[in-house]
Design a protein around this motif. Structure first.
Motif, PDB file in Angstrom:
ATOM      1  N   GLU A   1      49.750 -18.652 -23.080  1.00 39.83           N
ATOM      2  CA  GLU A   1      50.883 -18.585 -24.448  1.00 39.83           C
ATOM      3  C   GLU A   1      50.154 -19.605 -25.467  1.00 39.83           C
ATOM      4  OE1 GLU A   1      54.648 -20.611 -23.313  1.00 39.83           O
ATOM      5  OE2 GLU A   1      53.699 -20.316 -21.511  1.00 39.83           O
ATOM      6  N   PHE A   2      49.825 -20.749 -25.005  1.00 36.69           N
ATOM      7  CA  PHE A   2      49.398 -21.799 -25.643  1.00 36.69           C
ATOM      8  C   PHE A   2      48.000 -21.568 -26.324  1.00 36.69           C
ATOM      9  CE2 PHE A   2      52.638 -24.074 -22.897  1.00 36.69           C
ATOM     10  CZ  PHE A   2      53.256 -24.530 -23.828  1.00 36.69           C
TER      11      PHE A   2
ATOM     12  N   MET B   1      52.860 -30.433 -27.181  1.00 35.23           N
ATOM     13  CA  MET B   1      52.814 -31.820 -27.696  1.00 35.23           C
ATOM     14  C   MET B   1      51.242 -31.845 -28.415  1.00 35.23           C
ATOM     15  SD  MET B   1      53.489 -35.827 -26.358  1.00 35.23           S
ATOM     16  CE  MET B   1      54.992 -35.088 -25.394  1.00 35.23           C
ATOM     17  N   ALA B   2      50.242 -31.574 -27.572  1.00 34.97           N
ATOM     18  CA  ALA B   2      48.925 -31.640 -27.884  1.00 34.97           C
ATOM     19  C   ALA B   2      48.738 -30.439 -29.163  1.00 34.97           C
ATOM     20  CB  ALA B   2      47.798 -31.060 -27.176  1.00 34.97           C
ATOM     21  N   ILE B   3      49.459 -29.396 -29.149  1.00 36.19           N
ATOM     22  CA  ILE B   3      49.312 -28.499 -30.331  1.00 36.19           C
ATOM     23  C   ILE B   3      50.100 -28.924 -31.520  1.00 36.19           C
ATOM     24  CG2 ILE B   3      50.164 -26.169 -31.019  1.00 36.19           C
ATOM     25  CD1 ILE B   3      49.429 -25.058 -28.186  1.00 36.19           C
ATOM     26  N   ASP B   4      51.305 -29.515 -31.243  1.00 31.38           N
ATOM     27  CA  ASP B   4      51.696 -30.063 -32.575  1.00 31.38           C
ATOM     28  C   ASP B   4      51.046 -31.274 -33.142  1.00 31.38           C
ATOM     29  OD1 ASP B   4      54.119 -28.572 -31.642  1.00 31.38           O
ATOM     30  OD2 ASP B   4      54.965 -30.023 -30.732  1.00 31.38           O
TER      31      ASP B   4
ATOM     32  N   VAL C   1      42.289 -28.458 -20.800  1.00 27.16           N
ATOM     33  CA  VAL C   1      41.428 -27.953 -22.129  1.00 27.16           C
ATOM     34  C   VAL C   1      42.186 -26.817 -22.652  1.00 27.16           C
ATOM     35  CG1 VAL C   1      39.189 -27.241 -22.941  1.00 27.16           C
ATOM     36  CG2 VAL C   1      39.344 -29.012 -21.223  1.00 27.16           C
ATOM     37  N   GLY C   2      42.344 -27.018 -24.007  1.00 29.58           N
ATOM     38  CA  GLY C   2      43.057 -25.979 -24.535  1.00 29.58           C
ATOM     39  C   GLY C   2      42.095 -24.754 -24.573  1.00 29.58           C
TER      40      GLY C   2
ATOM     41  N   PHE D   1      44.996 -34.396 -22.360  1.00 26.06           N
ATOM     42  CA  PHE D   1      45.127 -32.948 -22.675  1.00 26.06           C
ATOM     43  C   PHE D   1      44.427 -32.721 -24.056  1.00 26.06           C
ATOM     44  CE2 PHE D   1      48.387 -33.595 -19.544  1.00 26.06           C
ATOM     45  CZ  PHE D   1      48.940 -32.007 -19.215  1.00 26.06           C
ATOM     46  N   THR D   2      43.600 -31.790 -24.295  1.00 26.35           N
ATOM     47  CA  THR D   2      42.833 -31.639 -25.515  1.00 26.35           C
ATOM     48  C   THR D   2      42.775 -30.233 -25.956  1.00 26.35           C
ATOM     49  OG1 THR D   2      40.732 -31.971 -26.627  1.00 26.35           O
ATOM     50  CG2 THR D   2      40.580 -31.854 -24.417  1.00 26.35           C
ATOM     51  N   THR D   3      43.059 -29.776 -27.149  1.00 27.71           N
ATOM     52  CA  THR D   3      43.247 -28.461 -27.444  1.00 27.71           C
ATOM     53  C   THR D   3      41.832 -27.727 -27.774  1.00 27.71           C
ATOM     54  OG1 THR D   3      43.174 -29.010 -29.836  1.00 27.71           O
ATOM     55  CG2 THR D   3      45.281 -28.964 -28.593  1.00 27.71           C
ATOM     56  N   LEU D   4      40.697 -28.555 -27.452  1.00 27.95           N
ATOM     57  CA  LEU D   4      39.249 -27.807 -27.579  1.00 27.95           C
ATOM     58  C   LEU D   4      38.622 -28.657 -26.755  1.00 27.95           C
ATOM     59  CD1 LEU D   4      37.765 -25.941 -29.399  1.00 27.95           C
ATOM     60  CD2 LEU D   4      36.990 -27.938 -30.590  1.00 27.95           C
ATOM     61  N   GLU D   5      37.592 -27.809 -26.053  1.00 28.90           N
ATOM     62  CA  GLU D   5      36.613 -28.241 -25.158  1.00 28.90           C
ATOM     63  C   GLU D   5      35.931 -29.266 -25.795  1.00 28.90           C
ATOM     64  OE1 GLU D   5      32.630 -26.555 -22.847  1.00 28.90           O
ATOM     65  OE2 GLU D   5      33.575 -25.369 -24.288  1.00 28.90           O
ATOM     66  N   PRO D   6      35.804 -30.672 -25.107  1.00 26.38           N
ATOM     67  CA  PRO D   6      35.309 -31.832 -25.870  1.00 26.38           C
ATOM     68  C   PRO D   6      33.630 -31.480 -26.054  1.00 26.38           C
ATOM     69  CG  PRO D   6      36.236 -32.409 -23.558  1.00 26.38           C
ATOM     70  CD  PRO D   6      36.298 -30.766 -23.745  1.00 26.38           C
ATOM     71  N   CYS D   7      33.224 -32.073 -27.268  1.00 35.75           N
ATOM     72  CA  CYS D   7      31.832 -31.984 -27.588  1.00 35.75           C
ATOM     73  C   CYS D   7      30.762 -32.651 -26.761  1.00 35.75           C
ATOM     74  CB  CYS D   7      31.751 -32.528 -29.045  1.00 35.75           C
ATOM     75  SG  CYS D   7      31.884 -34.207 -29.133  1.00 35.75           S
TER      76      CYS D   7
END
Length: 492
Positions: A141-142, A14-17, A111-112, A81-87
């Motif tokens: 895989e994600f 869902m986060a990737i979508d 974290v993605g 759920f976040t696709t990239l490490e938070p800033c």
């Protein structure tokens, strides 16, 4: 009405979508913004999402989700759920996303991928963990999907990291080695790396040294006006890595009954070790007859490709800064043990290793990158598929990871006694060889239904039910759920 439940995988997808909806703002400086998606799971099962630039150009996904959409709502107990490490850094008065997350008292974050930009580069994950947040990485895989969608951003982030890296923030292995130059490299190691990585260089080319510097094996020294090897470069390609790093060795021991084979040290450049170790394994492992073809032939009685992958992973992912700790492989009649200095990284648990679902996260990305070019490892991987298929492909027991300071140990049982030692429960001694073979499916550490067990073993349903009851009574298994949906899981 019962609340809706989601699996972790469903929320990762869902986060990737959502990530793919990102609106990237135009940048006059040519900097490529990342695509980022965020999903917030509330305790009651409610789901909310956000993506970069959703409500305003340039706004981060986590900011949009936590501050723009829910500025006054209690988010304690939510999972992010976040696709990239938070800033980690924002120009005042802006607050970085990692701090927004901890300020919201969110205690679990998936974290993605890591953000290689020097302003983040692992510090976002570290901030979360330092504030008591449980951090887990997306499944591999994600991660591959996120990396592909953010290929241009990640490439620029790596370039910025190299340009701004400060020496006092780097470990000794990342730094250039004083009084070393390219003459400390092994020509054999360099030629092997060039050949197996399909590179269009000669070892003597200046452009090849530039290439090594690009991924961190060398660094340009302005005063000397020459390329100087880093610690990682010495480990990968050095003529004698142990001259600089005393623990850069794999020690091998083999014992069969009263027969003890001479111990062997593997201490050459890392890129030379996989083939050397494979040749040694072929000599020391007992042989059995392979009758699958028209000709009988002698083959090692344990799949060498599995051991090779385990040893390569130990070399790639070990902590080279633990003084006096070395990689080891021990082989006896019952088991094979591979030890590697360094506990699993915080975002990777023993459970994830033992279910062979560990996500992508590397302690030594420079070594991992070089080995991936040579097809020795999947970049940032752990050989999980190889280990998981050991029972199905070879009819052998699955291995088990354990950690005892300072070593991560991977044990491959080879016999009934080896399995008993690996499981380490007194009640396992009462099981026969046939029962242990049937018990193997539960060592995958996931809930197994009765029908799964019947399919795996080929047993009659009533016999399978008897085994399940006996093993539950002995404390080897526990029940998960009840009624028709009851599953069984190995008790730890």
């Amino acid at each position: 009405m019962a609340k809706k439940t989601y699996t972790d995988k469903e929320l990762m997808q869902m986060a990737i979508d959502v990530m793919n909806k990102s609106v990237n703002e135009p940048r006059p400086d040519g900097k490529v913004p990342p695509k980022v998606g965020a999903v917030l799971l509330f305790p009651d099962g409610r789901i909310e999402t956000a993506y970069r630039g959703e409500l305003r150009e340039g706004d981060h996904a986590e900011f949009t989700l936590l501050e723009r959409k829910f500025p006054n709502e209690n988010l304690e107990g939510c999972t992010l759920f976040t696709t990239l490490e938070p800033c980690v850094e924002r120009n005042p008065p802006k607050v970085p996303c990692c701090r927004r997350t901890t300020n919201a008292r969110i205690k679990k974050v998936f974290v993605g991928i890591e953000d290689s930009d020097p302003t983040v580069d692992g510090k976002g994950i570290k901030h979360l963990e330092n504030h008591g947040v449980e951090v887990k990485m997306f499944d591999r895989e994600f991660q591959r999907i996120i990396e592909k969608e953010n290929e241009a951003f990640l490439k620029q982030a790596l370039e910025r990291k190299r340009e701004t890296e400060e020496e006092d923030l780097r470990t000794p292995i990342e730094l250039p080695v004083t009084n070393y130059d390219s003459s400390k490299f092994s020509d054999i190691a360099l030629e092997k790396f060039i050949k197996e990585s399909s590179l269009d260089f000669k070892a003597s080319d200046e452009t090849f040294l530039e290439y090594l510097a690009d991924f961190g094996a060398m660094e340009w020294n302005k005063e000397k006006k020459q390329f100087v090897p880093t610690g990682f470069g010495v480990l990968l390609f050095g003529k004698n890595p142990r001259a600089k790093f005393k623990n850069a060795v794999l020690k091998a021991h083999v014992t069969y009954g009263n027969q003890k084979i001479e111990p062997k040290d593997f201490a050459d450049a890392l890129v030379l070790l996989p083939d050397q170790i494979e040749e040694w394994l072929k000599k020391v492992l007992p042989l059995s007859k392979d009758t699958s073809g028209f000709k009988r032939k002698d083959v090692p009685d344990f799949p060498i490709e599995v051991l090779r992958e385990a040893i390569v992973n130990a070399l790639v992912h070990r902590d080279y800064e633990i003084e006096g700790a070395k990689c080891e492989i021990k082989i006896d009649e019952n088991k094979v043990i591979v030890t590697s200095p360094g506990k699993p990284l915080p975002a990777i648990s023993l459970d994830e290793l033992n279910t062979f679902e560990a996500p992508s996260l590397s302690r030594n990305p420079i070594i991992t990158y070089a080995f991936s070019l040579m097809d020795y490892v999947e970049e940032k991987g752990f050989g999980m598929k190889t280990f998981k298929s050991l029972n199905k492909e070879y009819g052998l027991p699955i291995p088990k990871y354990t950690f005892k300071e300072p070593f991560l140990t991977l044990t491959f049982p080879r016999t009934v006694e080896g399995v008993k030692e690996t499981i380490g429960k007194e009640t396992i001694d009462s099981l026969s060889s046939e029962e242990l073979q049937n018990f193997e499916i539960f060592r995958e550490k996931r809930p197994i239904s009765k029908s799964d067990f019947v399919e795996f073993t080929g047993l009659a349903t009533r016999t399978a039910e008897r085994y399940l009851k006996e093993w539950t009574d002995k404390g080897l298994l526990i029940k998960v759920g009840s009624g028709p949906s009851t599953k069984y899981q190995m008790y730890e």
